[in-house]
Design a protein around this motif. Structure first.
Motif, short mmCIF file in Angstrom:
data_model
loop_
_atom_site.label_atom_id
_atom_site.label_comp_id
_atom_site.label_asym_id
_atom_site.label_seq_id
_atom_site.Cartn_x
_atom_site.Cartn_y
_atom_site.Cartn_z
N THR A 154 -13.24 5.17 -0.77
CA THR A 154 -12.78 5.99 0.35
C THR A 154 -11.42 5.52 0.86
N LEU A 155 -11.27 4.20 0.99
CA LEU A 155 -9.98 3.65 1.42
C LEU A 155 -8.88 4.03 0.42
N ALA A 156 -9.21 3.98 -0.87
CA ALA A 156 -8.23 4.32 -1.90
C ALA A 156 -7.81 5.79 -1.79
N ASN A 157 -8.79 6.68 -1.62
CA ASN A 157 -8.48 8.11 -1.52
C ASN A 157 -7.69 8.42 -0.25
N LEU A 158 -8.04 7.76 0.85
CA LEU A 158 -7.29 7.96 2.09
C LEU A 158 -5.85 7.48 1.93
N SER A 159 -5.68 6.35 1.25
CA SER A 159 -4.34 5.82 1.03
C SER A 159 -3.51 6.77 0.18
N ILE A 160 -4.12 7.35 -0.85
CA ILE A 160 -3.40 8.32 -1.69
C ILE A 160 -2.92 9.49 -0.84
N GLY A 161 -3.79 9.96 0.06
CA GLY A 161 -3.40 11.06 0.95
C GLY A 161 -2.23 10.68 1.84
N CYS A 162 -2.26 9.46 2.38
CA CYS A 162 -1.16 8.98 3.22
C CYS A 162 0.14 8.89 2.43
N SER A 163 0.04 8.39 1.20
CA SER A 163 1.24 8.25 0.37
C SER A 163 1.86 9.60 0.05
N LYS A 164 1.01 10.60 -0.17
CA LYS A 164 1.52 11.93 -0.52
C LYS A 164 2.34 12.54 0.61
N VAL A 165 1.99 12.20 1.86
CA VAL A 165 2.75 12.73 3.00
C VAL A 165 3.74 11.69 3.53
N LEU A 166 3.96 10.64 2.72
CA LEU A 166 4.95 9.60 3.01
C LEU A 166 4.65 8.80 4.28
N ASP A 214 3.17 3.32 6.23
CA ASP A 214 2.51 2.30 7.04
C ASP A 214 0.99 2.44 6.96
N PHE A 215 0.51 3.68 7.10
CA PHE A 215 -0.92 3.93 7.02
C PHE A 215 -1.44 3.63 5.61
N ALA A 216 -0.69 4.09 4.60
CA ALA A 216 -1.11 3.89 3.21
C ALA A 216 -1.23 2.40 2.89
N GLU A 217 -0.25 1.63 3.33
CA GLU A 217 -0.26 0.19 3.06
C GLU A 217 -1.40 -0.50 3.80
N ALA A 218 -1.64 -0.08 5.06
CA ALA A 218 -2.72 -0.68 5.85
C ALA A 218 -4.07 -0.42 5.20
N LEU A 219 -4.25 0.76 4.63
CA LEU A 219 -5.51 1.09 3.96
C LEU A 219 -5.68 0.29 2.67
N LEU A 220 -4.61 0.17 1.90
CA LEU A 220 -4.68 -0.60 0.66
C LEU A 220 -4.94 -2.08 0.94
N LYS A 223 -0.16 -7.28 -4.28
CA LYS A 223 -1.53 -6.87 -3.96
C LYS A 223 -2.29 -6.47 -5.23
N MET A 224 -1.62 -5.77 -6.13
CA MET A 224 -2.25 -5.37 -7.39
C MET A 224 -2.67 -6.60 -8.20
N LYS A 225 -1.80 -7.58 -8.26
CA LYS A 225 -2.11 -8.79 -9.02
C LYS A 225 -3.26 -9.56 -8.36
N GLN A 226 -3.28 -9.55 -7.03
CA GLN A 226 -4.34 -10.23 -6.31
C GLN A 226 -5.71 -9.61 -6.62
N LEU A 227 -5.73 -8.27 -6.71
CA LEU A 227 -6.98 -7.55 -7.01
C LEU A 227 -7.25 -7.45 -8.51
N LYS A 228 -6.31 -7.95 -9.32
CA LYS A 228 -6.41 -7.89 -10.78
C LYS A 228 -6.50 -6.44 -11.27
N VAL A 229 -5.70 -5.59 -10.63
CA VAL A 229 -5.62 -4.19 -11.05
C VAL A 229 -4.68 -4.09 -12.24
N VAL A 230 -5.15 -3.53 -13.33
CA VAL A 230 -4.32 -3.39 -14.54
C VAL A 230 -3.42 -2.17 -14.39
N PRO A 231 -2.09 -2.34 -14.46
CA PRO A 231 -1.18 -1.20 -14.34
C PRO A 231 -1.31 -0.26 -15.56
N ASP A 232 -0.86 0.97 -15.39
CA ASP A 232 -0.75 1.88 -16.52
C ASP A 232 0.71 2.27 -16.69
#
Length: 220
Positions: A89-101, A104-110, A144-153
């Motif tokens: 849910t946090l990820a989807n909310l952050s995507i929505g925040c990022s889409k409308v630029l 601050d909200f997007a980063e706080a959610l991530l 943050k991605m490296k901390q969570l070990k998220v593999v980039p595409d």
């Protein structure tokens, strides 16, 4: 529900809590934040404490009607009660925040995500950084991605080359030091893409080679 006695047995209270939660999640699917709020108030009237699952549905229901500032307030209330929405849910909310630029909200959610197995919410944030020309925020998100070990595409690298390949603020053209910093970042990103064994796309090559034509000879 208004006809029920406040003094209800514990087994019935448990069923009521589950029922409220189910209906609130249905409100999220129907994007009916008003009804979801009424149900939360009704739960409090009966002395039912919303669970983590219930609040997760409430957050998603309210987002569509009230916007992200109201959602952040709900998240603060949840934090006070040692509750948090699911990472998805946090990820989807952050995507929505990022889409409308709303960076601050997007980063706080991530920042609240504890586990994520896909790069999509981070890619959305990087794309927003690229749109508003703020590569310095992208650096923080890479950490943050490296901390969570998220593999980039490949989309991650297309955006990174676009962000740091062009000498934009704070890497202003003419500032040799900032150009050197940008070149170091490009080199680090290129090493990273090789480490993951990801093949360049046309767009990643274009974003990389356009500002650094000498790189072409290293890639062919």
């Amino acid at each position: 529900m208004d006809m029920l006695d406040i003094h209800i047995s514990q087994p019935v209270m448990k069923i009521l809590r589950w029922s409220f939660s189910d209906v609130i999640h249905a409100c999220a699917q129907l994007r009916n934040g008003g009804l979801a709020e009424q149900l939360i108030l009704q739960m409090q009237k009966f002395g039912l404490q919303p669970s983590n699952h219930t609040y997760d549905g409430f957050v998603r229901a309210v987002t569509f009607e009230r916007g992200f500032s109201s959602v952040m307030e709900i998240l603060r209330i949840m934090q006070q009660r040692n509750l948090k929405p699911y990472d998805s849910t946090l990820a989807n909310l952050s995507i929505g925040c990022s889409k409308v630029l709303e960076l601050d909200f997007a980063e706080a959610l991530l920042d609240q995500i504890s586990e994520c197995s896909y790069p999509h919410p981070f890619n959305a944030f990087l794309a927003a950084c690229d749109t508003v020309d703020q590569p310095e925020r992208a650096v923080q998100m890479l950490a943050k991605m490296k901390q969570l070990k998220v593999v980039p595409d490949i989309r991650t690298y297309e955006l990174l080359f676009s962000l740091f390949g062009n000498v934009n603020a704070p890497y202003e053209e003419g500032d040799m030091l900032s150009q050197v910093d940008a070149a170091k970042l490009i080199n680090a990103i290129e090493m990273d893409i090789a480490r993951y064994g990801i093949q360049h796309s046309y767009l990643s090559m274009k974003n990389l080679v356009t500002p650094y034509p000498h790189v072409y000879f290293l890639l062919v």
